[in-house]
Write a protein that holds these residues in place. Sequence first.
Motif, PDB file in Angstrom:
ATOM      1  N   PRO A 189      -0.417  22.013 -19.605  1.00  0.00           N
ATOM      2  CA  PRO A 189       0.945  21.608 -19.977  1.00  0.00           C
ATOM      3  C   PRO A 189       1.242  21.770 -21.465  1.00  0.00           C
ATOM      4  CG  PRO A 189      -0.408  19.704 -19.314  1.00  0.00           C
ATOM      5  CD  PRO A 189      -1.167  20.939 -18.939  1.00  0.00           C
ATOM      6  N   ALA A 190       0.251  21.577 -22.341  1.00  0.00           N
ATOM      7  CA  ALA A 190       0.516  21.747 -23.774  1.00  0.00           C
ATOM      8  C   ALA A 190       0.757  23.214 -24.096  1.00  0.00           C
ATOM      9  CB  ALA A 190      -0.654  21.211 -24.611  1.00  0.00           C
ATOM     10  N   GLY A 191      -0.128  24.076 -23.621  1.00  0.00           N
ATOM     11  CA  GLY A 191       0.004  25.501 -23.901  1.00  0.00           C
ATOM     12  C   GLY A 191       1.282  26.074 -23.315  1.00  0.00           C
ATOM     13  N   LEU A 192       1.589  25.715 -22.074  1.00  0.00           N
ATOM     14  CA  LEU A 192       2.792  26.267 -21.440  1.00  0.00           C
ATOM     15  C   LEU A 192       4.064  25.700 -22.066  1.00  0.00           C
ATOM     16  CD1 LEU A 192       1.858  26.525 -17.650  1.00  0.00           C
ATOM     17  CD2 LEU A 192       2.020  28.358 -19.345  1.00  0.00           C
ATOM     18  N   ALA A 193       4.006  24.426 -22.477  1.00  0.00           N
ATOM     19  CA  ALA A 193       5.191  23.860 -23.143  1.00  0.00           C
ATOM     20  C   ALA A 193       5.450  24.613 -24.444  1.00  0.00           C
ATOM     21  CB  ALA A 193       5.005  22.369 -23.409  1.00  0.00           C
ATOM     22  N   ALA A 194       4.383  24.852 -25.217  1.00  0.00           N
ATOM     23  CA  ALA A 194       4.557  25.599 -26.462  1.00  0.00           C
ATOM     24  C   ALA A 194       5.130  26.979 -26.159  1.00  0.00           C
ATOM     25  CB  ALA A 194       3.229  25.710 -27.203  1.00  0.00           C
ATOM     26  N   ALA A 195       4.591  27.620 -25.119  1.00  0.00           N
ATOM     27  CA  ALA A 195       5.071  28.955 -24.745  1.00  0.00           C
ATOM     28  C   ALA A 195       6.551  28.913 -24.379  1.00  0.00           C
ATOM     29  CB  ALA A 195       4.249  29.483 -23.568  1.00  0.00           C
ATOM     30  N   TYR A 196       6.930  27.881 -23.646  1.00  0.00           N
ATOM     31  CA  TYR A 196       8.317  27.725 -23.198  1.00  0.00           C
ATOM     32  C   TYR A 196       9.273  27.631 -24.385  1.00  0.00           C
ATOM     33  CZ  TYR A 196      12.217  25.119 -20.936  1.00  0.00           C
ATOM     34  OH  TYR A 196      13.432  24.673 -20.482  1.00  0.00           O
ATOM     35  N   PHE A 197       8.914  26.759 -25.348  1.00  0.00           N
ATOM     36  CA  PHE A 197       9.830  26.574 -26.480  1.00  0.00           C
ATOM     37  C   PHE A 197       9.805  27.772 -27.424  1.00  0.00           C
ATOM     38  CE2 PHE A 197       9.126  22.179 -25.067  1.00  0.00           C
ATOM     39  CZ  PHE A 197      10.438  21.842 -24.830  1.00  0.00           C
ATOM     40  N   LEU A 198       8.651  28.389 -27.572  1.00  0.00           N
ATOM     41  CA  LEU A 198       8.596  29.596 -28.407  1.00  0.00           C
ATOM     42  C   LEU A 198       9.404  30.709 -27.760  1.00  0.00           C
ATOM     43  CD1 LEU A 198       4.865  29.394 -29.479  1.00  0.00           C
ATOM     44  CD2 LEU A 198       6.825  29.357 -31.033  1.00  0.00           C
ATOM     45  N   ALA A 199       9.284  30.837 -26.442  1.00  0.00           N
ATOM     46  CA  ALA A 199      10.048  31.876 -25.740  1.00  0.00           C
ATOM     47  C   ALA A 199      11.540  31.613 -25.885  1.00  0.00           C
ATOM     48  CB  ALA A 199       9.645  31.914 -24.272  1.00  0.00           C
ATOM     49  N   LYS A 200      11.932  30.341 -25.786  1.00  0.00           N
ATOM     50  CA  LYS A 200      13.349  29.989 -25.958  1.00  0.00           C
ATOM     51  C   LYS A 200      13.846  30.426 -27.329  1.00  0.00           C
ATOM     52  CE  LYS A 200      15.677  26.134 -24.523  1.00  0.00           C
ATOM     53  NZ  LYS A 200      15.903  24.709 -24.296  1.00  0.00           N
ATOM     54  N   ASN A 201      12.955  30.323 -28.305  1.00  0.00           N
ATOM     55  CA  ASN A 201      13.323  30.741 -29.655  1.00  0.00           C
ATOM     56  C   ASN A 201      13.113  32.229 -29.881  1.00  0.00           C
ATOM     57  OD1 ASN A 201      14.406  28.595 -31.376  1.00  0.00           O
ATOM     58  ND2 ASN A 201      12.569  27.519 -30.734  1.00  0.00           N
ATOM     59  N   GLY A 202      12.779  32.935 -28.826  1.00  0.00           N
ATOM     60  CA  GLY A 202      12.768  34.391 -28.916  1.00  0.00           C
ATOM     61  C   GLY A 202      11.440  35.026 -29.267  1.00  0.00           C
ATOM     62  N   TYR A 203      10.382  34.255 -29.394  1.00  0.00           N
ATOM     63  CA  TYR A 203       9.096  34.846 -29.774  1.00  0.00           C
ATOM     64  C   TYR A 203       8.436  35.512 -28.572  1.00  0.00           C
ATOM     65  CZ  TYR A 203       9.514  32.376 -34.171  1.00  0.00           C
ATOM     66  OH  TYR A 203       9.954  31.938 -35.387  1.00  0.00           O
ATOM     67  N   LYS A 204       7.709  36.564 -28.866  1.00  0.00           N
ATOM     68  CA  LYS A 204       6.932  37.251 -27.829  1.00  0.00           C
ATOM     69  C   LYS A 204       5.630  36.472 -27.663  1.00  0.00           C
ATOM     70  CE  LYS A 204       8.449  42.013 -28.461  1.00  0.00           C
ATOM     71  NZ  LYS A 204       9.499  41.863 -29.469  1.00  0.00           N
TER      72      LYS A 204
ATOM     73  N   GLN B  29       7.566  32.425 -16.992  1.00  0.00           N
ATOM     74  CA  GLN B  29       7.297  33.873 -16.981  1.00  0.00           C
ATOM     75  C   GLN B  29       8.598  34.665 -17.014  1.00  0.00           C
ATOM     76  OE1 GLN B  29       4.710  33.439 -13.545  1.00  0.00           O
ATOM     77  NE2 GLN B  29       3.036  34.413 -14.684  1.00  0.00           N
ATOM     78  N   LYS B  30       9.596  34.152 -16.299  1.00  0.00           N
ATOM     79  CA  LYS B  30      10.897  34.844 -16.319  1.00  0.00           C
ATOM     80  C   LYS B  30      11.507  34.841 -17.715  1.00  0.00           C
ATOM     81  CE  LYS B  30      12.295  34.161 -11.551  1.00  0.00           C
ATOM     82  NZ  LYS B  30      12.985  33.223 -10.671  1.00  0.00           N
ATOM     83  N   MET B  31      11.115  33.855 -18.521  1.00  0.00           N
ATOM     84  CA  MET B  31      11.612  33.801 -19.902  1.00  0.00           C
ATOM     85  C   MET B  31      10.847  34.787 -20.791  1.00  0.00           C
ATOM     86  SD  MET B  31      11.955  29.674 -20.151  1.00  0.00           S
ATOM     87  CE  MET B  31      12.404  29.561 -21.881  1.00  0.00           C
ATOM     88  N   GLY B  32       9.945  35.519 -20.215  1.00  0.00           N
ATOM     89  CA  GLY B  32       9.274  36.570 -20.983  1.00  0.00           C
ATOM     90  C   GLY B  32       7.867  36.239 -21.416  1.00  0.00           C
ATOM     91  N   VAL B  33       7.364  35.086 -21.003  1.00  0.00           N
ATOM     92  CA  VAL B  33       6.005  34.729 -21.403  1.00  0.00           C
ATOM     93  C   VAL B  33       5.013  35.463 -20.500  1.00  0.00           C
ATOM     94  CG1 VAL B  33       4.337  32.844 -21.572  1.00  0.00           C
ATOM     95  CG2 VAL B  33       6.709  32.488 -22.293  1.00  0.00           C
ATOM     96  N   ASP B  34       4.046  36.100 -21.134  1.00  0.00           N
ATOM     97  CA  ASP B  34       3.026  36.831 -20.397  1.00  0.00           C
ATOM     98  C   ASP B  34       1.809  35.926 -20.230  1.00  0.00           C
ATOM     99  OD1 ASP B  34       1.473  38.723 -19.244  1.00  0.00           O
ATOM    100  OD2 ASP B  34       1.147  39.907 -21.084  1.00  0.00           O
ATOM    101  N   ILE B  35       1.454  35.616 -19.003  1.00  0.00           N
ATOM    102  CA  ILE B  35       0.295  34.745 -18.782  1.00  0.00           C
ATOM    103  C   ILE B  35      -0.847  35.602 -18.256  1.00  0.00           C
ATOM    104  CG2 ILE B  35      -0.602  32.727 -17.587  1.00  0.00           C
ATOM    105  CD1 ILE B  35       2.272  31.692 -17.373  1.00  0.00           C
ATOM    106  N   LYS B  36      -1.921  35.663 -19.028  1.00  0.00           N
ATOM    107  CA  LYS B  36      -3.082  36.459 -18.617  1.00  0.00           C
ATOM    108  C   LYS B  36      -4.171  35.504 -18.145  1.00  0.00           C
ATOM    109  CE  LYS B  36      -2.306  40.178 -21.996  1.00  0.00           C
ATOM    110  NZ  LYS B  36      -1.663  41.155 -21.099  1.00  0.00           N
ATOM    111  N   THR B  37      -4.404  35.479 -16.822  1.00  0.00           N
ATOM    112  CA  THR B  37      -5.440  34.591 -16.291  1.00  0.00           C
ATOM    113  C   THR B  37      -6.773  35.325 -16.291  1.00  0.00           C
ATOM    114  OG1 THR B  37      -4.812  35.276 -14.085  1.00  0.00           O
ATOM    115  CG2 THR B  37      -3.913  33.194 -14.872  1.00  0.00           C
ATOM    116  N   GLY B  38      -7.826  34.537 -16.223  1.00  0.00           N
ATOM    117  CA  GLY B  38      -9.169  35.116 -16.168  1.00  0.00           C
ATOM    118  C   GLY B  38      -9.621  35.727 -17.481  1.00  0.00           C
ATOM    119  N   VAL B  39      -9.006  35.315 -18.568  1.00  0.00           N
ATOM    120  CA  VAL B  39      -9.408  35.839 -19.877  1.00  0.00           C
ATOM    121  C   VAL B  39      -9.909  34.666 -20.723  1.00  0.00           C
ATOM    122  CG1 VAL B  39      -8.671  37.036 -21.973  1.00  0.00           C
ATOM    123  CG2 VAL B  39      -7.639  37.633 -19.761  1.00  0.00           C
ATOM    124  N   THR B  40     -11.139  34.721 -21.147  1.00  0.00           N
ATOM    125  CA  THR B  40     -11.677  33.661 -21.995  1.00  0.00           C
ATOM    126  C   THR B  40     -11.606  34.118 -23.441  1.00  0.00           C
ATOM    127  OG1 THR B  40     -13.190  33.052 -20.245  1.00  0.00           O
ATOM    128  CG2 THR B  40     -13.655  32.173 -22.436  1.00  0.00           C
TER     129      THR B  40
END
Lengths: 687, 638
Positions: free
Chosen positions: B202-217, B253-264
């Motif tokens: 939830p912390a990582g995705l929340a950050a991604a959500y707000f960064l994406a809202k602000n237009g960051y890749k 993801q629809k907001m443009g966030v790329d989630i790469k699973t299985g990557v450490t």
Amino acid sequence: VFAHVKDGKVIKVEGNPDDPITHGTMCTKGLSVTQLAYHPDRVVYPMKRVGPKPSGKWERITWDEALDTVTTKFQKVVDEFGPEYVFVGQGTGRDYESHLYRFANLLGTPNVLTAGHMCYVSRVSSSLITCGNLPVVDYYVNEPKLIIMWASNPMWTNADEYKGENFYRAIKNGAKLISIDPRKSFYGGKADIWLQVRPGTDCALAFGFHRVIIEEELYEKEFVENYVHGWDAFRERVMQDYPLEKVEKITWVDKEQIRAAARLYATTKPAAIHWGVPTEQNNNCTDFTRTAIGLMGITGNLDTPGGNALFVNPPTRTVAEFSCHKSLSREVQKKRLGGMEFFLGARVQFINPKKAWDSIVYGTPYQLKAGLLCGTNPVVSRANAKQAYLALKQLDFLTIVDHFLTPTAELADIFLPAGTWLEQNYVADNWKRHGYVFARQKCVDIGEAWQDHKIFLELGKRMGQEWFPTVEDSLDYLLEPAGITWEEFKERDYLQGEMVYHKYKERGFSTPTRKLELHSTMLERWGRDPLPKYQEIPESPVSTPEVAKRYPYIFNSGLRTPTFFHTEMRMIPWLREIRPWPICEIHPDTAKKHGIKDGQWVWIESPRGRIKQKAKITDGLLPNVIAAEHGWWYPEMKDPGHGWDISSSNIITNNAFETCDANMGSTNLRVCLCNISPCDEEWEEAK
Amino acid sequence: MSKISLVFSQADCCGCHTCEVACKQEHGLPVGPRVVKVLERAPLFMQYYCHHCEDAPCALSCPEEAITIDPDTGVVLHDPEKCNGCNAVEGKSGAEKQQTSPCKFNCPAGNDIQGFLGLVAKNKYQEALRLLKETSPFPSICGRVCTFPCETDCNRKQIDDPVSIRAIERFLADQDRSNGDAYVPKIHKAREERVAIVGSGPAGLAAAYFLAKNGYKTTVFEKLPVAGGMMAVGIPLYRLPRKTLSTEIGVIQKMGVDIKTGVTVGKDVTIEDLKKQGYKAFFLATGLHQNIRLNIASEDMKGIMNGIDFLRDISLGNSAPLGRKVLVIGGGNVAMDVAMTAIRKGAESVSLVALEQRSEMPAWEREINEAEEEGVKFVNGLGPKRFLEKDGRLSGVEFKRCTAVFDETGAFNPQYDEADLTTLEADTAIIAIGQAPDISSLKEQGIPINDDGQIVADPITLETSIEGVFAGGDAYYGPKTVVEAIGCGKEASVSIDRYLRGLDLYTGREARDAQLTPITEPYKEKYDPAARVEVPWLPTKERMSSDEVQLGLSEQQAVQEAKRCITCGTSCVQACPYNVMQFNHLTLKAVKCDLCAEKRARNEAPACTWSCPAHCIHWGDASTFPSGVDEGLQRIVP
């Protein structure tokens, strides 16, 4: 400024974009004038005190009764003792010094007590003996390429020639900036070089600049040879007494930083020094001004476009001429309190306040009997405020001209209500030296308040002095040399002097030698050191190490607020909301050491007393410096003291003569020693 | 007429407050409401001013439609005729209306709760959901699993019981999902900078959500094969159906966030590699995915599992070799989840053994009761001494009596009576006594870690000692809730945005210890007298076979419950992301910047703009603003 008037009331003020100084910008104080003018606590009719002093018991009277009471009392003192037993005084420059001084001069008293002894006029007086006029940064006609912001915050507050807008325009246009300030302020953040100077050692720092400029031969040789009196002697003093290592030790500024700043100043043209009042409010007042003018001169920046110009004012009558300074006889002048001692102050007709308080309290050399104070609150604003309070409480008869019942006004016998700037006609800025005068026009009358000029005019007439039928007639007289009347001036809005630069090349400087006098013939004639020098702050870790053991911090008073001017405005809701309490800045390490939290009340104590202010923890100043606001009293406290001794920095400061500038009489309002501790005492926040 | 913008250049602000007083003078405002405000933190200053947001949360939140966006100019206008000050009554909850309500104050995500309740009460579900999405990416998840601190101090308690806020949040999210396409927030303005987030909790995705809202890749790297962190592999399925989770992650993801699973990160790719790939800022939110061990002999014996692994295996559909008699060791919420999951997975008996007495157990009362209802047996006051073996498999656990869990200072420091022993039979033991981070890969990359294994970062900015690398979530502050993680992720997004734009990270964020003034008297005149609606749960028997044990509210129930809100605060004040909406306690109405509409009608400049001696205030067509004027501040985390 435009004032919008509706149904006989000012409802709003707005800047005039055509104003050549402000370009339509304003400050918080100006913008809240409606809350000042129509404040419910404002006194708008004359009053006499009816209870003991200070009981806060006042009664409304008529102007006739008020003026009769004052003139009868003054006349009685003049008749019984002599005019010098009456003093007249004012606070900051408010454009009525012409009329105030005329009243005093025609009354025949040399004892005029103003803020000038440590603010602006002291700078003017030192400038007069050095280069004949006050050098002012040329923001108005040209623009500097480098500005030394020396102990000033014009974006927030300034009563002299400057408005922050002009300074910042120059910065936005690319001017470089050197900030000299014990605090990392807005300017420190913007500066190319920030010199974090030990409070009060500016004069030594100025010598450090000279040292670099001389060593590296960065001065204008042609100017030095032709236009400086005493260059060799001055140069020798710099080389002998001010090696950079010593300057570093005095000022706590790294010598390489001094070197870099001095080089930048001397090699960027045009460059200007924008100086502030802290350089005057200590024992080095005269010599700092003289040393700094030396820098302007030898770098070729004096009276140069974009440098420190000697502006040509429009040809109106000066304050000195209008007020008949020359009418005081030599004999009367000799009776001026402290006049022989602080002769540079005496030359511009003011006295040191302790001279007045000592006279009242101890009767030395004679005892002042009556006084009139206009727009000033010395029991808060003057050094060693406790003595000011004691003296004014003891004085036989005091008249106050003001807007509010201040702690000082509560000690008066008669209160005369003054108009605000919305309620007066005047040739504004006539005392300033930026080359303009403005037509300040009356928009409204409020209650029975009179503009200060009218008060002096009517008082003077009742005392048989030679005055004019009306204020406007007196303005015609002021404007006469410019060839226009007040009515015509109102149409013009402002007059500008015809600026000529490098006037010294034609006719020299207005000094006895016609040169820039680094070796002052005037000081020499009075038997003083004709060359400037740095003298250690009288109470400091250096000069009084034993005091510093108990009071280890440097108390640096006069921290500016964006919302108040000295002791004014604490009752204005819009302003008090922004700054509800006095602030003292404390370094985080120091705060931690004393267990002080941000926003907490703190005791600040000196050998002379203690006050409380609220801590603001910031790493923008050194851990051994406490920067504190001045001017605080609490209008909302309804007892007649109005909290004058709770938070005012001048409970802490000293006014002993040995702490003053020996030539000028400037008091040291800025720097002394203190200790701090958290204040746990319950104190109802009275608002 | 084109869109009018208003921008205060922070770089030029000298802190003189002239704009404030000019505004007060122009609009005749009393002490109190400060529509423009300057925060002093020399040498920098920060101006609070109305940004006239395109999506204007204040307008969204107003149930009376008193705030509207002028279609010609984009200026957000307030109509005092329509505004009722959120039912302000003279002398009652007047001045307090400027502050936030306890619900928002206590919500780590800063949700404008009064705002969405007001909209639900007026059947404006879509508006309410959009308002929620301003501050939280996970209404559906919080609507189910949040610890609802919002309800703790609800002023409705002065009358009867708090408003059932969590249930209404869930109702809104379910409404949104049932519409087919879930609402996707608008991206403000695309930016070039790339941000890497490590961990999809939830912390990582929340950050991604707000960064994406602000237009960051933004790219999120997840070690596990699924996104969601503990929401995906910790929270039991019967509490949080995975369809719910995937819908909300899908929106991100629809907001443009790329989630790469299985990557450490640290193994498959390092931060240095990512920097070379052009990532400019990093947010480490790797969570706590390891178990704390008991550290007693034979802990790895067959038949002994640990809670985090167990829940993860079940969530991922992996096999979890469960016996018939299960002992769960631990007294927290994870232990409850493990016990109830074990029952669902066919264990014949599940006993939960805790060190603490029943009243001391750290799990919530609600979950303890739930577990008991479902047949979990509780054994309190015992600590494991040794594991007993038979035929190479666990046969039981020997416990010693715990005489005290905490010492005099209140610290966890259990004392035992080693002579008072109890043996419990079991073929399976699941240890759920706490979580720990997996820090090996972080340490190798030089990320500072403290003695407790937590990432070290600044408490205000979340920046680690490595420039541009920020950290948050459980890996930073220890085990906390989903909503705490959302708040933390949002703070991280503010820091990263400021970092990438070269602004000061601290300004305006220090004073977080504000206190709420209790309201003088709740607005009782018109409050809805209905009692709190209790959220329905499935009967115990039906729970075992169902996806979800807690049910949602019906529309009628949700609306009824929303009407119970006594509107102790002001919706728009609480909705404003820039903290500039004001409540005028004299007029008892909201007040906001109208960009001096009257003056503009006379072709005059707004009052704040002309008075500024630094000329730092720009208004009009944004394309004409001088370069270097910053775009104003990132929305301020409440």
